[in-house]
Enzyme design. Sequence first.
Site, PDB file in Angstrom:
ATOM      1  N   ARG A   1       0.786  -1.059   0.003  1.00 47.60           N
ATOM      2  CA  ARG A   1      -0.288  -0.035  -0.099  1.00 47.60           C
ATOM      3  C   ARG A   1       0.869   1.365  -0.052  1.00 47.60           C
ATOM      4  O   ARG A   1       2.190   1.162   0.749  1.00 47.60           O
ATOM      5  CB  ARG A   1      -1.224   0.136   1.365  1.00 47.60           C
ATOM      6  CG  ARG A   1      -1.915  -1.251   1.131  1.00 47.60           C
ATOM      7  CD  ARG A   1      -3.138  -0.728   0.036  1.00 47.60           C
ATOM      8  NE  ARG A   1      -4.084  -1.807   0.231  1.00 47.60           N
ATOM      9  CZ  ARG A   1      -3.963  -2.893  -0.335  1.00 47.60           C
ATOM     10  NH1 ARG A   1      -3.076  -3.513  -0.984  1.00 47.60           N
ATOM     11  NH2 ARG A   1      -4.935  -4.002  -0.359  1.00 47.60           N
TER      12      ARG A   1
ATOM     13  N   GLU B   1      -5.635   6.266  -6.434  1.00 47.97           N
ATOM     14  CA  GLU B   1      -5.902   5.399  -7.401  1.00 47.97           C
ATOM     15  C   GLU B   1      -7.664   5.513  -7.993  1.00 47.97           C
ATOM     16  O   GLU B   1      -8.250   5.589  -6.817  1.00 47.97           O
ATOM     17  CB  GLU B   1      -5.925   3.796  -6.628  1.00 47.97           C
ATOM     18  CG  GLU B   1      -4.156   3.690  -6.355  1.00 47.97           C
ATOM     19  CD  GLU B   1      -3.844   2.251  -5.962  1.00 47.97           C
ATOM     20  OE1 GLU B   1      -4.962   1.536  -6.008  1.00 47.97           O
ATOM     21  OE2 GLU B   1      -2.799   1.976  -5.646  1.00 47.97           O
TER      22      GLU B   1
ATOM     23  N   HIS C   1      -1.595  -1.057  -9.680  1.00 47.52           N
ATOM     24  CA  HIS C   1      -2.183  -1.891  -8.881  1.00 47.52           C
ATOM     25  C   HIS C   1      -2.926  -3.408  -9.293  1.00 47.52           C
ATOM     26  O   HIS C   1      -4.094  -3.458  -9.184  1.00 47.52           O
ATOM     27  CB  HIS C   1      -3.344  -1.148  -8.042  1.00 47.52           C
ATOM     28  CG  HIS C   1      -3.503  -1.563  -6.704  1.00 47.52           C
ATOM     29  ND1 HIS C   1      -4.321  -0.811  -5.413  1.00 47.52           N
ATOM     30  CD2 HIS C   1      -3.285  -2.896  -6.141  1.00 47.52           C
ATOM     31  CE1 HIS C   1      -4.322  -1.702  -4.514  1.00 47.52           C
ATOM     32  NE2 HIS C   1      -3.742  -2.643  -4.481  1.00 47.52           N
TER      33      HIS C   1
ATOM     34  N   GLY D   1      -1.401  -6.408  -8.440  1.00 47.01           N
ATOM     35  CA  GLY D   1      -0.824  -7.395  -7.680  1.00 47.01           C
ATOM     36  C   GLY D   1      -1.864  -8.421  -7.438  1.00 47.01           C
ATOM     37  O   GLY D   1      -1.586  -9.661  -7.336  1.00 47.01           O
TER      38      GLY D   1
END
Length: 324
Positions: free
Chosen positions: A236, A265, A285, A287
């Site tokens: 994060r 985001e 983002h 992941g």
Amino acid sequence: MKIHILDDWFNTLSGLPCFAKLDRHDVTVWTDHVEDIDQLVDRLYDADGVVLFRERTKVTRDLVARLPNLKLVSQRGVYPHIDVQACTDHGVLVCSKTSGEAPAHAAAELTFALIMSAMRQLPQQMASVKAGTWQVGVGKTLHGRTLGLYGYGRIAKAVAGYAKAFGLNVIWWGSEDGRNKAVAAGETVPASREEFFGSCDVVSVHVRMLPQTKGIITAADFASMRNGSVFVNTSRAGLIEAGALLDALNRGKPNYAAIDVFDVEPLLDPTDPLLSHPNLIATPHIGFVTEDEFDFQFSDIFDQVNAFADEAPIHMINPEVWTA
């Protein structure tokens, strides 16, 4: 129940095996992202339950107060984006499975891909060959170098396994409890935080975003890093002290950063100073963004919906709503 799923940007869920768990419900899937609260209220006004895609949409007091039919928010993981007290005040149960035994392979794999990308300058080399200029710069071999993992959890342990297979030396830092567990497992923990950051060719952070971990990686930590080092963050953005990473890149320690997470985001401004920095490798983002990970995570989320519908809720964050 009328269930609304937010932020399924590529309309992925309906094609996964787990989606069948919602067959008995009236399901609406929203494939775009909306920030405007009035528009959100219009969409969700008749919802009995809302399913969240991680932190993509914030559940605020303003929003909850304007959704009279809402009874359930179901998601997975930590929940800094949810005003739990507001949900409690309005009788909305929040269910979120926050732990599990299996590592998040998708996040661990992306972490190692970013490590390799930064060490071998893969984005720059790819752009150079496509531009017709062939090679640009010289990368670094992973074998024999040192990877520092900050946080002794499931994802970090999976990354450590990949690293050792590539011949990297792995050292650890984190909370006192995490360091003690690492030592008990026979892992290497330096004598100090400064020694940890100063000993690594690559540092990768794997810590949950909680009030007590906000800004846990500081400007002083970056200043302790080696010349030519790499910093990786797939956890994060809030774990990093505000502004510290951009300042550190400008000072050259670390030399490169490879990150999957941002303070804002989705980040859609290509001129953003951090995003546009020449020594930043960035992914949006992703992941956890694989079909396999979605099916794994949303299976739990949909189980929470069904458990609530069966009047036997699980993974309750504010159980006082249910017992009141």
